[in-house]
Design a protein around this motif. Structure first.
Motif, PDB file in Angstrom:
ATOM      1  N   ASP A   3       0.852  -1.194   0.000  1.00 30.86           N
ATOM      2  CA  ASP A   3       0.000   0.000   0.000  1.00 30.86           C
ATOM      3  C   ASP A   3       0.883   1.238   0.000  1.00 30.86           C
ATOM      4  N   GLY A   4       0.494   2.237  -0.738  1.00 28.68           N
ATOM      5  CA  GLY A   4       1.275   3.462  -0.828  1.00 28.68           C
ATOM      6  C   GLY A   4       2.265   3.461  -1.972  1.00 28.68           C
ATOM      7  N   ASP A   5       2.475   2.288  -2.600  1.00 27.11           N
ATOM      8  CA  ASP A   5       3.353   2.235  -3.767  1.00 27.11           C
ATOM      9  C   ASP A   5       2.737   3.023  -4.910  1.00 27.11           C
ATOM     10  N   ARG A   6       3.590   3.602  -5.723  1.00 29.69           N
ATOM     11  CA  ARG A   6       3.133   4.345  -6.885  1.00 29.69           C
ATOM     12  C   ARG A   6       3.714   3.699  -8.130  1.00 29.69           C
ATOM     13  N   VAL A   7       2.987   3.817  -9.213  1.00 29.30           N
ATOM     14  CA  VAL A   7       3.421   3.294 -10.495  1.00 29.30           C
ATOM     15  C   VAL A   7       3.241   4.384 -11.542  1.00 29.30           C
ATOM     16  N   VAL A   8       4.031   4.309 -12.591  1.00 26.61           N
ATOM     17  CA  VAL A   8       3.864   5.216 -13.723  1.00 26.61           C
ATOM     18  C   VAL A   8       3.099   4.446 -14.787  1.00 26.61           C
ATOM     19  N   VAL A   9       2.030   5.062 -15.285  1.00 29.60           N
ATOM     20  CA  VAL A   9       1.183   4.420 -16.280  1.00 29.60           C
ATOM     21  C   VAL A   9       1.081   5.292 -17.523  1.00 29.60           C
ATOM     22  N   GLU A  10       0.788   4.629 -18.632  1.00 31.93           N
ATOM     23  CA  GLU A  10       0.414   5.306 -19.868  1.00 31.93           C
ATOM     24  C   GLU A  10      -1.015   4.910 -20.186  1.00 31.93           C
ATOM     25  N   VAL A  11      -1.810   5.910 -20.504  1.00 28.34           N
ATOM     26  CA  VAL A  11      -3.204   5.687 -20.883  1.00 28.34           C
ATOM     27  C   VAL A  11      -3.369   6.172 -22.318  1.00 28.34           C
ATOM     28  N   VAL A  12      -3.770   5.282 -23.200  1.00 29.23           N
ATOM     29  CA  VAL A  12      -3.996   5.631 -24.596  1.00 29.23           C
ATOM     30  C   VAL A  12      -5.480   5.942 -24.757  1.00 29.23           C
ATOM     31  N   CYS A  13      -5.769   7.122 -25.299  1.00 29.44           N
ATOM     32  CA  CYS A  13      -7.165   7.531 -25.439  1.00 29.44           C
ATOM     33  C   CYS A  13      -7.351   8.353 -26.712  1.00 29.44           C
ATOM     34  N   PRO A  14      -8.597   8.500 -27.151  1.00 31.14           N
ATOM     35  CA  PRO A  14      -8.858   9.389 -28.286  1.00 31.14           C
ATOM     36  C   PRO A  14      -8.530  10.834 -27.899  1.00 31.14           C
ATOM     37  N   VAL A  15      -8.067  11.612 -28.842  1.00 33.69           N
ATOM     38  CA  VAL A  15      -7.739  13.018 -28.588  1.00 33.69           C
ATOM     39  C   VAL A  15      -8.927  13.747 -27.964  1.00 33.69           C
ATOM     40  N   ARG A  16     -10.127  13.438 -28.423  1.00 34.55           N
ATOM     41  CA  ARG A  16     -11.318  14.129 -27.916  1.00 34.55           C
ATOM     42  C   ARG A  16     -11.550  13.873 -26.419  1.00 34.55           C
ATOM     43  N   ASP A  17     -10.975  12.786 -25.876  1.00 38.49           N
ATOM     44  CA  ASP A  17     -11.162  12.446 -24.465  1.00 38.49           C
ATOM     45  C   ASP A  17      -9.971  12.810 -23.594  1.00 38.49           C
ATOM     46  N   ALA A  18      -8.947  13.429 -24.157  1.00 40.59           N
ATOM     47  CA  ALA A  18      -7.703  13.683 -23.425  1.00 40.59           C
ATOM     48  C   ALA A  18      -7.925  14.515 -22.156  1.00 40.59           C
ATOM     49  N   GLU A  19      -8.730  15.552 -22.237  1.00 40.18           N
ATOM     50  CA  GLU A  19      -8.952  16.385 -21.056  1.00 40.18           C
ATOM     51  C   GLU A  19      -9.677  15.603 -19.961  1.00 40.18           C
ATOM     52  N   ILE A  20     -10.653  14.812 -20.338  1.00 40.05           N
ATOM     53  CA  ILE A  20     -11.391  14.007 -19.364  1.00 40.05           C
ATOM     54  C   ILE A  20     -10.467  12.982 -18.707  1.00 40.05           C
ATOM     55  N   VAL A  21      -9.639  12.322 -19.510  1.00 41.69           N
ATOM     56  CA  VAL A  21      -8.714  11.324 -18.972  1.00 41.69           C
ATOM     57  C   VAL A  21      -7.700  11.988 -18.041  1.00 41.69           C
ATOM     58  N   ALA A  22      -7.165  13.134 -18.429  1.00 41.33           N
ATOM     59  CA  ALA A  22      -6.214  13.849 -17.572  1.00 41.33           C
ATOM     60  C   ALA A  22      -6.867  14.224 -16.243  1.00 41.33           C
ATOM     61  N   ASP A  23      -8.084  14.727 -16.286  1.00 44.94           N
ATOM     62  CA  ASP A  23      -8.807  15.068 -15.054  1.00 44.94           C
ATOM     63  C   ASP A  23      -8.997  13.833 -14.180  1.00 44.94           C
ATOM     64  N   ARG A  24      -9.365  12.712 -14.804  1.00 48.37           N
ATOM     65  CA  ARG A  24      -9.570  11.470 -14.047  1.00 48.37           C
ATOM     66  C   ARG A  24      -8.281  11.006 -13.386  1.00 48.37           C
ATOM     67  N   LEU A  25      -7.169  11.099 -14.105  1.00 45.71           N
ATOM     68  CA  LEU A  25      -5.880  10.723 -13.533  1.00 45.71           C
ATOM     69  C   LEU A  25      -5.546  11.586 -12.312  1.00 45.71           C
ATOM     70  N   LEU A  26      -5.811  12.873 -12.406  1.00 42.76           N
ATOM     71  CA  LEU A  26      -5.542  13.764 -11.275  1.00 42.76           C
ATOM     72  C   LEU A  26      -6.448  13.453 -10.091  1.00 42.76           C
ATOM     73  N   VAL A  27      -7.718  13.166 -10.357  1.00 38.98           N
ATOM     74  CA  VAL A  27      -8.656  12.798  -9.284  1.00 38.98           C
ATOM     75  C   VAL A  27      -8.207  11.499  -8.609  1.00 38.98           C
ATOM     76  N   LEU A  28      -7.654  10.583  -9.389  1.00 40.02           N
ATOM     77  CA  LEU A  28      -7.205   9.306  -8.837  1.00 40.02           C
ATOM     78  C   LEU A  28      -5.872   9.396  -8.104  1.00 40.02           C
ATOM     79  N   GLY A  29      -5.259  10.583  -8.098  1.00 41.15           N
ATOM     80  CA  GLY A  29      -4.057  10.773  -7.294  1.00 41.15           C
ATOM     81  C   GLY A  29      -2.769  11.042  -8.033  1.00 41.15           C
ATOM     82  N   ALA A  30      -2.833  11.281  -9.341  1.00 42.42           N
ATOM     83  CA  ALA A  30      -1.611  11.604 -10.082  1.00 42.42           C
ATOM     84  C   ALA A  30      -1.057  12.945  -9.606  1.00 42.42           C
ATOM     85  N   SER A  31       0.262  13.016  -9.479  1.00 42.37           N
ATOM     86  CA  SER A  31       0.869  14.295  -9.105  1.00 42.37           C
ATOM     87  C   SER A  31       1.022  15.200 -10.327  1.00 42.37           C
TER      88      SER A  31
END
Length: 73
Positions: A3-31
């Motif tokens: 618990d508390g470990d962090r990982v670096v991930v890549e998320v492939v998404c359509p360009v039209r969804d990039a802002e939504i995906v970025a927001d979701r990543l930040l909500v999930l705890g991305a720095s």
């Protein structure tokens, strides 16, 4: 991973969804979230560090998520 470990991930998404995906990543705890073009003009690759605990299939249904660095701490 503990618990508390962090990982670096890549998320492939359509360009039209990039802002939504970025927001979701930040909500999930991305720095931070980095964006770069994907393999096609309609694709974006988002890179972020996340707590390993959020890598459940139910959090990312139908989205291509790859762990690129399994231990950043």
């Amino acid at each position: 991973m503990a618990d508390g470990d962090r990982v670096v991930v890549e998320v492939v998404c359509p360009v039209r969804d990039a802002e939504i995906v970025a927001d979701r990543l930040l909500v999930l705890g991305a720095s931070a979230v980095a964006e770069r073009p994907g393999s096609s003009v309609d694709e974006m690759v988002m890179t972020a560090d996340l707590p390993s605990s959020v890598l459940h299939a139910d959090v990312w249904p139908g989205v291509d998520v790859r762990v690129v660095d399994p231990g950043t701490e």
